[in-house]
Design a protein around this motif. Structure first.
Motif, PDB file in Angstrom:
ATOM      1  N   THR A 202       0.664  -1.063   0.141  1.00 13.84           N
ATOM      2  CA  THR A 202       0.093  -0.499  -0.253  1.00 13.84           C
ATOM      3  C   THR A 202       0.654   1.088  -0.013  1.00 13.84           C
ATOM      4  OG1 THR A 202      -1.484  -0.845   1.265  1.00 13.84           O
ATOM      5  CG2 THR A 202      -1.794   1.669   1.295  1.00 13.84           C
ATOM      6  N   GLN A 203       0.691   2.181  -1.140  1.00  9.48           N
ATOM      7  CA  GLN A 203       1.475   3.955  -0.665  1.00  9.48           C
ATOM      8  C   GLN A 203       0.051   4.926  -0.303  1.00  9.48           C
ATOM      9  OE1 GLN A 203       3.299   5.729  -4.022  1.00  9.48           O
ATOM     10  NE2 GLN A 203       4.701   4.788  -3.248  1.00  9.48           N
ATOM     11  N   VAL A 204       0.368   5.541   0.092  1.00  9.91           N
ATOM     12  CA  VAL A 204      -0.509   6.156   1.152  1.00  9.91           C
ATOM     13  C   VAL A 204      -0.015   7.211   0.582  1.00  9.91           C
ATOM     14  CG1 VAL A 204      -1.495   4.555   2.553  1.00  9.91           C
ATOM     15  CG2 VAL A 204      -0.051   6.015   3.499  1.00  9.91           C
ATOM     16  N   ASP A 205      -0.439   8.682   0.722  1.00  2.00           N
ATOM     17  CA  ASP A 205      -0.109  10.237   1.278  1.00  2.00           C
ATOM     18  C   ASP A 205       0.314  10.666   2.291  1.00  2.00           C
ATOM     19  OD1 ASP A 205       0.740  11.108  -1.651  1.00  2.00           O
ATOM     20  OD2 ASP A 205      -2.022  11.036  -1.794  1.00  2.00           O
ATOM     21  N   ALA A 206       1.048  11.067   3.086  1.00  2.00           N
ATOM     22  CA  ALA A 206       1.321  11.516   4.322  1.00  2.00           C
ATOM     23  C   ALA A 206       2.657  11.762   4.388  1.00  2.00           C
ATOM     24  CB  ALA A 206       2.605  10.507   5.063  1.00  2.00           C
ATOM     25  N   PRO A 207       2.187  13.683   4.127  1.00  2.00           N
ATOM     26  CA  PRO A 207       3.422  14.808   3.326  1.00  2.00           C
ATOM     27  C   PRO A 207       3.419  14.898   4.662  1.00  2.00           C
ATOM     28  CG  PRO A 207       0.398  15.496   2.798  1.00  2.00           C
ATOM     29  CD  PRO A 207       1.426  14.068   3.008  1.00  2.00           C
ATOM     30  N   ALA A 208       2.417  15.421   5.933  1.00  2.00           N
ATOM     31  CA  ALA A 208       2.175  16.509   7.327  1.00  2.00           C
ATOM     32  C   ALA A 208       4.142  15.224   7.891  1.00  2.00           C
ATOM     33  CB  ALA A 208       1.552  15.231   8.189  1.00  2.00           C
ATOM     34  N   LEU A 209       4.505  13.772   7.608  1.00  2.00           N
ATOM     35  CA  LEU A 209       5.466  13.039   8.556  1.00  2.00           C
ATOM     36  C   LEU A 209       6.887  14.423   7.934  1.00  2.00           C
ATOM     37  CD1 LEU A 209       5.398   9.480   7.265  1.00  2.00           C
ATOM     38  CD2 LEU A 209       5.199  10.583   9.475  1.00  2.00           C
ATOM     39  N   ALA A 210       6.858  15.069   7.171  1.00  2.00           N
ATOM     40  CA  ALA A 210       7.657  15.334   7.060  1.00  2.00           C
ATOM     41  C   ALA A 210       7.692  16.702   8.518  1.00  2.00           C
ATOM     42  CB  ALA A 210       8.129  16.564   5.667  1.00  2.00           C
ATOM     43  N   ASP A 211       7.123  16.881   8.612  1.00  2.00           N
ATOM     44  CA  ASP A 211       7.337  17.996  10.005  1.00  2.00           C
ATOM     45  C   ASP A 211       7.174  17.548  11.439  1.00  2.00           C
ATOM     46  OD1 ASP A 211       7.336  20.365   8.039  1.00  2.00           O
ATOM     47  OD2 ASP A 211       4.832  19.974   8.056  1.00  2.00           O
ATOM     48  N   LEU A 212       6.998  16.354  11.193  1.00  2.00           N
ATOM     49  CA  LEU A 212       6.628  14.891  12.762  1.00  2.00           C
ATOM     50  C   LEU A 212       8.337  14.289  12.529  1.00  2.00           C
ATOM     51  CD1 LEU A 212       3.231  14.088  12.145  1.00  2.00           C
ATOM     52  CD2 LEU A 212       4.565  16.261  13.652  1.00  2.00           C
ATOM     53  N   TRP A 213       9.213  14.705  11.533  1.00  2.00           N
ATOM     54  CA  TRP A 213      10.176  13.313  11.856  1.00  2.00           C
ATOM     55  C   TRP A 213      11.425  13.352  13.049  1.00  2.00           C
ATOM     56  CZ3 TRP A 213       9.761   9.844   8.352  1.00  2.00           C
ATOM     57  CH2 TRP A 213      10.548   8.750   8.323  1.00  2.00           C
ATOM     58  N   ALA A 214      11.621  14.297  13.426  1.00  7.24           N
ATOM     59  CA  ALA A 214      12.359  14.445  14.694  1.00  7.24           C
ATOM     60  C   ALA A 214      11.387  14.558  15.452  1.00  7.24           C
ATOM     61  CB  ALA A 214      13.317  15.472  14.442  1.00  7.24           C
ATOM     62  N   LEU A 215      11.780  13.786  16.815  1.00 10.33           N
ATOM     63  CA  LEU A 215      10.821  14.259  18.348  1.00 10.33           C
ATOM     64  C   LEU A 215      11.294  15.552  18.699  1.00 10.33           C
ATOM     65  CD1 LEU A 215      11.586  11.139  19.933  1.00 10.33           C
ATOM     66  CD2 LEU A 215       9.793  11.198  19.404  1.00 10.33           C
ATOM     67  N   ASP A 216      10.199  15.512  19.386  1.00  6.39           N
ATOM     68  CA  ASP A 216       9.965  17.044  20.186  1.00  6.39           C
ATOM     69  C   ASP A 216      10.158  16.508  21.928  1.00  6.39           C
ATOM     70  OD1 ASP A 216       9.222  18.985  21.847  1.00  6.39           O
ATOM     71  OD2 ASP A 216       7.724  19.820  20.749  1.00  6.39           O
ATOM     72  N   ASP A 217      11.557  16.456  22.010  1.00  3.11           N
ATOM     73  CA  ASP A 217      12.125  16.362  23.765  1.00  3.11           C
ATOM     74  C   ASP A 217      11.359  16.547  24.550  1.00  3.11           C
ATOM     75  OD1 ASP A 217      14.296  15.084  21.805  1.00  3.11           O
ATOM     76  OD2 ASP A 217      15.572  16.944  22.073  1.00  3.11           O
ATOM     77  N   LYS A 218      10.613  18.087  24.160  1.00  2.00           N
ATOM     78  CA  LYS A 218      10.121  17.967  25.498  1.00  2.00           C
ATOM     79  C   LYS A 218       8.360  17.654  25.431  1.00  2.00           C
ATOM     80  CE  LYS A 218      11.951  22.770  25.350  1.00  2.00           C
ATOM     81  NZ  LYS A 218      11.299  24.294  25.449  1.00  2.00           N
ATOM     82  N   ASP A 219       7.784  17.021  24.301  1.00  2.00           N
ATOM     83  CA  ASP A 219       6.893  16.513  24.091  1.00  2.00           C
ATOM     84  C   ASP A 219       6.881  15.165  22.866  1.00  2.00           C
ATOM     85  OD1 ASP A 219       4.278  15.304  23.816  1.00  2.00           O
ATOM     86  OD2 ASP A 219       2.986  17.369  22.592  1.00  2.00           O
ATOM     87  N   ILE A 220       7.285  14.019  23.259  1.00  2.66           N
ATOM     88  CA  ILE A 220       7.738  12.405  22.852  1.00  2.66           C
ATOM     89  C   ILE A 220       6.418  12.168  22.390  1.00  2.66           C
ATOM     90  CG2 ILE A 220       8.459  10.587  23.160  1.00  2.66           C
ATOM     91  CD1 ILE A 220      11.416  11.791  24.596  1.00  2.66           C
ATOM     92  N   LYS A 221       5.703  11.721  23.390  1.00  2.00           N
ATOM     93  CA  LYS A 221       3.953  11.556  23.208  1.00  2.00           C
ATOM     94  C   LYS A 221       3.171  12.255  22.418  1.00  2.00           C
ATOM     95  CE  LYS A 221       3.252   9.028  28.436  1.00  2.00           C
ATOM     96  NZ  LYS A 221       2.366   8.985  29.119  1.00  2.00           N
ATOM     97  N   GLY A 222       3.795  13.480  22.846  1.00  4.09           N
ATOM     98  CA  GLY A 222       2.120  13.852  21.194  1.00  4.09           C
ATOM     99  C   GLY A 222       3.249  13.754  20.016  1.00  4.09           C
ATOM    100  N   THR A 223       4.278  13.976  19.828  1.00  2.00           N
ATOM    101  CA  THR A 223       4.574  13.483  18.470  1.00  2.00           C
ATOM    102  C   THR A 223       4.221  12.289  17.685  1.00  2.00           C
ATOM    103  OG1 THR A 223       6.745  15.321  19.016  1.00  2.00           O
ATOM    104  CG2 THR A 223       7.298  13.760  17.241  1.00  2.00           C
ATOM    105  N   LEU A 224       4.296  11.239  19.277  1.00  2.00           N
ATOM    106  CA  LEU A 224       4.018   9.712  18.111  1.00  2.00           C
ATOM    107  C   LEU A 224       2.459   9.862  18.223  1.00  2.00           C
ATOM    108  CD1 LEU A 224       6.359   7.904  21.234  1.00  2.00           C
ATOM    109  CD2 LEU A 224       6.888   8.402  18.787  1.00  2.00           C
ATOM    110  N   ARG A 225       2.148  10.676  19.264  1.00  4.67           N
ATOM    111  CA  ARG A 225       0.145  10.759  18.872  1.00  4.67           C
ATOM    112  C   ARG A 225       0.177  11.624  17.388  1.00  4.67           C
ATOM    113  NH1 ARG A 225      -1.004  13.213  22.207  1.00  4.67           N
ATOM    114  NH2 ARG A 225      -1.324  15.199  21.483  1.00  4.67           N
ATOM    115  N   ARG A 226       0.327  12.703  16.591  1.00  5.76           N
ATOM    116  CA  ARG A 226       0.397  13.083  15.440  1.00  5.76           C
ATOM    117  C   ARG A 226       1.336  12.080  14.492  1.00  5.76           C
ATOM    118  NH1 ARG A 226       1.477  17.529  18.965  1.00  5.76           N
ATOM    119  NH2 ARG A 226       3.839  17.489  19.102  1.00  5.76           N
TER     120      ARG A 226
END
Length: 456
Positions: A202-226
């Motif tokens: 399966t191939q899908v569009d997921a452009p939002a991943l580009a801005d979520l590629w690195a973990l936000d050290d202050k909100d790791i759970k938030g990055t993983l949820r997004r």
């Protein structure tokens, strides 16, 4: 470890092996490797598809005149006496053969447990590849093996045995293990140039991943949820993962991190920042747990290969700073490190388990399995009395029932997942409830009886 020294008794030995479920991927990979090991004698191959077994041997360039289709015990015994491999469809014929070990890979629990019992009660070692069986009956079969002076073991090359090996390696070295786990079966492969992502076919569009590629050290759970939300159109858990972690939990004493398991979408280099306690910025509410992650990578990065990992507590920051400089996966706070094996090569690695059992009478997996966790079925919608829970597909899924992995203390009266297969419910089960054993019909099968003897 020098494996030539460890297994130097192979010289001049013949290890007589039967493989059940021979036509599957595991059987094929084991047969590929056995061609290169003179000490292994393939006495029998058992599969309902005998034609497929013969075709497989031909494809792997085994000699045609060295295998024989057998339908009776006498025929099977005659094939062994002639130095031929017996091709059989009925596992009962294995009783007519002189064997050192049966490698069980049918993936069918009701059949698998019978194959294991038949072998163990006559002192033949069993390498259990069918994790479905192991998750229900493994501790019981382990006790049966001890009673009959045989070895019952998981098999190297599959994730449970590889992870048990990594865990015990770390324990012997004195590491404190925070979490132990594996990657899910397939990677999530991102193409930065197009913003598209591949998952299996399966191939899908997921452009939002580009801005979520690195973990936000202050909100790791938030990055993983997004990240999970950005790929919400794709499955992010799989039934076999729960089964494999059930086997590991029973063999190590570790508890499930959470009943649904966490399944963070993350990079290999992030594991030591994620599978750590919440107070240090991670996702764990307790330590000493099993869990699973979904490997997220770019198309130009290497895969985790369905491998296994542990996260350990760092005892000396200077040592681990040095190791981090060498490229090892260490948390940003230098409190934790991830040690991993980025492969699971199935039967290609399994001969080590055969050698350990036959030569040393030692399991390559755990030697004292207990029920520490239970893989259960969770009703995704209301289930009605008289409804049949049909199981099928590569991932042994049940429609409208998802898997959960419970600590033993939370599993009293709950039916293990693989006892649900194709059973007709005797009672309603509300949406959001775990399916109890009392909602299943009484069953005289070996699998059911093995589970009842656990006391749960």
């Amino acid at each position: 470890m020098n494996y030539e020294l460890l297994f130097d008794e192979l010289k001049g030995r013949r290890i007589r092996v039967a493989i059940t479920g021979a036509c599957g991927g595991f059987g094929r990979s084991l047969l590929v490797q056995c061609r290169n090991i003179p000490a292994i004698e393939i006495v029998a191959l058992c599969d309902i598809n005998t034609r497929g077994t013969q075709d497989l041997l031909a494809d792997l360039r085994y000699r045609h005149d060295k295998n024989r289709l057998c339908g009776t015990p006498a025929e099977a015994a005659a094939a062994q006496a002639a130095g031929e491999t017996a091709i059989i469809s009925d596992f009962a014929l294995l009783d007519a053969l002189d064997l050192d070990m049966v490698v069980e890979s049918t993936g069918k629990p009701d059949i698998s447990v019978s194959i294991a019992v038949n072998a163990l009660t006559r002192g033949v070692h069993v390498g259990m590849v069918s994790k479905e069986t192991d998750s229900v009956a493994g501790p019981w079969l382990n006790q049966l093996a001890l009673k009959h002076h045989a070895v019952y073991t998981t098999v190297d090359g599959d994730q449970p045995s590889n992870l048990i090996g990594l865990v015990t390696w770390a324990k012997v070295l004195g590491f404190e293990i925070i979490a132990a786990g594996k990657s899910s079966e397939y990677d999530y492969i991102f193409h930065p140039a197009t913003g598209r992502l591949d998952y299996t076919s399966t191939q899908v569009d997921a452009p939002a991943l580009a801005d979520l590629w690195a973990l936000d050290d202050k909100d790791i759970k938030g990055t993983l949820r997004r990240r999970a939300e950005a790929l919400s159109m794709l499955p992010q858990s799989a039934t076999p993962d729960y089964c494999e972690m059930n086997v590991v939990a029973n063999s190590t004493g570790f508890a499930p991190a959470t009943p649904a398991l966490n399944y963070p979408l993350c990079h290999i280099g992030e594991l030591a920042d994620i599978f750590i306690p919440e107070e240090d910025g991670g996702i764990l509410t307790r330590t000493g747990v099993v869990d699973v992650f979904n490997c997220l990578r770019r198309d130009d990065e290497v895969s985790f290969g369905g491998g296994v990992f542990i996260v350990v507590r760092c005892q000396d920051q200077e040592t681990w700073r040095m190791l981090a400089d060498k490229g090892h996966v260490v948390s940003k706070n230098l409190k934790y490190a991830c040690i991993y094996l980025p492969y699971h090569i199935m039967g290609l690695e399994s001969p080590h388990s055969l050698f350990s059992a036959v030569l040393h009478r030692r399991a390559s997996g755990a030697v004292d399995q207990q029920v520490h966790a239970v893989m259960a079925g969770y009703a995704d919608r209301p289930l009605k009395k008289g409804e049949t829970l049909a199981m099928g597909g590569h991932h042994h899924s049940i429609e409208h029932v998802s898997a959960r992995l419970l600590a033993r203390a939370d599993a009293k009266g709950v039916a293990p997942f693989y006892l649900l297969a194709n059973k007709t419910l005797t009672a309603d089960v509300a949406q959001g409830e775990l399916i109890p054993l009392s909602a299943l019909p009484e069953d005289d099968s070996l699998l059911y009886q093995a589970w009842r003897q656990t006391g749960l």
